[in-house]
Write a protein that holds these residues in place. Structure first.
Motif, mmCIF file in Angstrom:
data_model
loop_
_atom_site.group_PDB
_atom_site.id
_atom_site.type_symbol
_atom_site.label_atom_id
_atom_site.label_comp_id
_atom_site.label_asym_id
_atom_site.label_seq_id
_atom_site.Cartn_x
_atom_site.Cartn_y
_atom_site.Cartn_z
ATOM 1 N N TYR A 44 -3.474 -3.885 0.500
ATOM 2 C CA TYR A 44 -3.027 -2.575 0.036
ATOM 3 C C TYR A 44 -2.764 -2.590 -1.471
ATOM 4 O O TYR A 44 -3.195 -1.683 -2.197
ATOM 5 N N ARG A 45 -2.085 -3.592 -1.960
ATOM 6 C CA ARG A 45 -1.777 -3.679 -3.395
ATOM 7 C C ARG A 45 -3.026 -3.853 -4.243
ATOM 8 O O ARG A 45 -3.091 -3.375 -5.369
ATOM 9 N N GLN A 48 -5.205 -0.293 -3.558
ATOM 10 C CA GLN A 48 -4.456 0.934 -3.829
ATOM 11 C C GLN A 48 -4.849 2.096 -2.921
ATOM 12 O O GLN A 48 -5.120 3.203 -3.369
ATOM 13 N N SER A 49 -4.899 1.833 -1.642
ATOM 14 C CA SER A 49 -5.120 2.854 -0.618
ATOM 15 C C SER A 49 -3.886 2.897 0.262
ATOM 16 O O SER A 49 -3.085 1.962 0.252
ATOM 17 N N GLU A 51 -1.287 2.178 2.926
ATOM 18 C CA GLU A 51 -1.125 0.918 3.653
ATOM 19 C C GLU A 51 -1.547 1.037 5.116
ATOM 20 O O GLU A 51 -2.191 0.140 5.662
#
Length: 82
Positions: A44-45, A48-49, A51
């Motif tokens: 996710y980090r 950047q979508s 989670e």
């Protein structure tokens, strides 16, 4: 005729199994770092979508046997062998 850098097998896999840019990003991240196990939060980090959506994408690839989840719920790319 135009040259296509993607093999016919890869084009078929993408057409059949990749439903979003996000899924493609997840798969690229896993394959580019194939020795690393990734938590959903780490993926996710990186991409950047949302989670929740990232976790669903990881589960999608686990179901396709393209990645495996270990007991700590971390995911790692599994290359398909011939």
């Amino acid at each position: 005729m135009t040259d296509n850098p993607l093999s016919p097998n890869l084009r078929r896999f993408i057409s059949s199994n990749i439903k979003s840019v996000e899924q493609l990003e997840i798969l690229c991240l896993l394959t580019e770092n194939s020795t690393k196990s990734w938590s959903g939060t780490e993926v996710y980090r990186q991409i950047q979508s949302p989670e929740k959506s990232v976790l669903e994408g990881l589960q999608h690839f686990a179901a396709l046997c393209r990645c495996a989840a270990d007991p700590s719920n971390e995911f790692k790319f599994l290359p398909k062998t011939a």
